[in-house]
Design an enzyme around this catalytic site. Structure first.
Site: not given
Length: 428
Positions: A134, A219, A244-245, A399
Site C-alpha cells: 500500500f 502492517d 476502520y476496516k 475486490r
C-alpha cells in the site's frame, strides 16, 4: 452417472449461522431498489455499528456536563480511557496486554515504530518489503531511508512474485531474507496484501528475519479483525493496524500498536517521545527527562482520542461477544469459499476473469481479488447497480470482501447471481 452435488442453500446456511444475529447490529445502506445492499467493501471501510452513536453520545454528554472534569470522573474517566481498550486489543491480535496500546492513526504509528526498529548502520541498512505494498507503507519507508541519509533505491528491497504469478511464495521470501543476511536491518510486510488479498506466513517470515539478526514487523491494516493472529507466540517484534476496516470503528479511526514484551523494559531504545508515553506515576510533575512507560504504552505521544476510541470500544465489544477471531475466522472461510466456488463456476477463461487471491484458505483472509481483463469497470458499475458494494483498484481489479459479522450467505449468492447475469448478457 452420479448427479453433481448441489450446494447447500444460502437460506439454510444463514439459519444455522451462529453469527447471523450480529448483522442486525450494523447499519446496512439501502441499495438502488430500496433493500439493503450486499456490502463487500469492509476491507476498505467497515459498516457502522449501531452502538457507535450511543458510545459517542455518552462522551458528548460527559463533556457537556463535566468539561475538564470528565478526565477524572465517572462514567468516562478520560485519563484512563485508552486503557479500557487494552485487554480486548490484546485478545484481537494474540498478545499480552503490556504489548499493545491504541493511539494515533496507522501511518503515524508506523513511523513511530520505524524510528525504533529501523536503525541502519553502515553495513546493516537494508529494509525488506513486498512489492506493490500500500502506498502509505512505500512512502513511509522511503522517507525513513532518507531520514538516515540513505538512497531508497539502494536501501529498500522489494519482493516480487515469480514471472507469471500474482502472489509471493513463502520459500522465496525466506530465501531473499537469507540472501540479504547481515545487510538486512528490518523486515516490514503487510499481514495481508491489500491488492491481491494474500495473507503472509507471519511466523515463518519472523523466524527467517530473526535468523539473520533483523527486526521483523507487520502492517496489519488488512489483517487485524480478519485473521486469527498470534503476534506474541510468533515472536513478532512490532506491528500496527488501523481500526476502520474489519474493525468497523469509523473513517480515519484510531490505530493499534504491538511491541513484543522483550522490549517492554528497554528505555534505551531510540524513540520519539511524548508526554503520554512518560511514566504515569510522575507524568504530571512535568519534569525534564523522558522515562517511558513499560511496554507498548511507552510509545504514546498524546492523550487519548476519546471520540474515535469510544467507537472502537463499542466495536471491540461486538468482536468479543461474537466469540473473537476464531469464531469470525471460521465463518469467514466459509463465506469466502462459497464466493470462490460461485466465481469459478462461471467457467470463464483466465484471459477474461481470474481470481488472483490464493486458493489456499491459510493464505488469504475474507477477500477475493478478481482480475477482470475485459470490461472490468463496466462489471464493477453493474454490481453497484445491483446493490452490491465492492471495491475497484486500478487498473482492473475488483475486490470482494465477505465480512463475517455482517455479510450473509445470501449476500454471497447475490454476487454470484449478478456475475452470472453479467456474463450471460455479454455472451448474447
Amino acid at each position: 452417472m452420479t448427479a453433481p452435488h448441489a450446494p447447500t442453500p444460502a437460506a439454510e446456511l444463514d439459519a444455522a449461522d451462529s453469527l447471523a444475529s450480529f448483522r442486525q447490529e450494523f447499519h446496512l445502506p439501502p441499495g438502488p431498489d430500496g433493500r439493503p445492499v450486499a456490502y463487500f467493501c469492509g476491507n476498505s471501510l467497515g459498516l457502522m455499528p449501531k452502538a457507535a452513536r450511543a458510545a459517542v453520545e455518552t462522551e458528548f454528554d460527559t463533556w457537556a456536563r463535566l468539561g475538564v472534569e470528565g478526565h477524572f470522573e465517572a462514567p468516562s474517566f478520560w485519563m484512563h480511557f485508552h486503557e479500557t481498550l487494552t485487554e480486548a486489543s490484546a485478545r484481537l491480535v494474540g498478545a499480552k496486554p503490556i504489548e499493545v496500546v491504541v493511539m494515533n492513526n496507522l501511518t503515524v504509528n508506523l513511523h513511530l515504530l520505524l524510528v525504533s526498529f529501523y536503525r541502519p548502520t553502515a553495513t546493516r541498512y537494508k529494509i525488506l518489503m513486498e512489492g506493490g505494498a500500500f502506498p502509505s507503507d512505500q512512502y513511509a519507508i522511503e522517507s525513513q531511508a532518507r531520514l538516515h541519509g540513505l538512497d531508497p533505491a539502494d536501501a529498500i528491497v522489494e519482493l516480487v512474485p515469480r514471472p507469471g504469478e500474482h502472489t509471493l511464495r513463502t520459500e522465496d521470501i525466506e530465501a531473499t531474507i537469507a540472501g540479504l543476511g547481515d545487510s538486512l536491518a528490518t523486515v516490514l510486510i503487510g499481514g495481508v496484501n491489500y491488492y491481491t488479498g494474500q495473507a503472509f506466513d507471519i511466523a515463518a517470515i519472523t523466524k527467517a528475519g530473526h535468523a539473520v539478526g533483523a527486526y521483523v514487523g507487520f502492517d496489519l491494516a488488512h489483517a487485524a479483525g480478519n485473521l486469527d493472529l498470534r503476534l506474541h507466540d510468533w515472536d513478532v517484534d512490532f506491528a500496527c493496524w488501523c481500526t476502520y476496516k474489519y474493525l468497523n470503528s469509523g473513517p480515519g479511526g484510531t490505530s493499534g500498536v504491538f511491541v513484543h514484551e522483550r522490549f517492554a523494559h528497554r528505555p534505551d531504545l531510540v524513540r520519539l517521545a511524548g508526554w503520554w508515553g512518560h511514566d504515569a506515576s510522575v507524568r504530571f510533575q512535568m519534569k525534564k527527562g523522558f522515562r517511558p512507560m513499560p511496554g507498548a504504552a511507552g510509545w504514546q505521544l498524546s492523550n487519548a482520542q476519546i471520540f474515535p476510541m469510544a467507537i472502537h470500544r463499542a466495536s471491540l465489544a461486538i468482536v468479543d461477544r461474537a466469540g473473537g477471531m476464531p469464531a469470525m475466522r471460521r465463518k469467514s472461510e466459509q463465506l469466502t469459499a462459497r464466493l470462490e466456488s460461485l466465481i469459478r463456476g462461471l467457467n470463464l477463461p483466465a484471459d477474461k476473469l481470474e481470481i488472483i487471491t490464493p486458493a489456499d484458505p491459510a493464505q488469504r483472509g475474507c477477500q477475493l481479488s478478481v482480475l477482470v481483463h475485459e470490461r472490468g469497470r463496466e462489471l464493477f458499475d453493474y454490481l453497484a447497480d445491483q446493490g452490491i458494494i465492492a471495491d475497484w483498484r486500478e487498473p482492473n481489479v475488483i475486490r470482494l470482501a465477505p465480512v463475517p459479522l455482517y455479510n450473509s450467505f445470501e449476500d454471497v449468492d447475490r454476487v454470484g447471481e449478478a456475475l452470472r447475469q453479467f456474463t450471460i448478457s455479454n455472451e448474447e
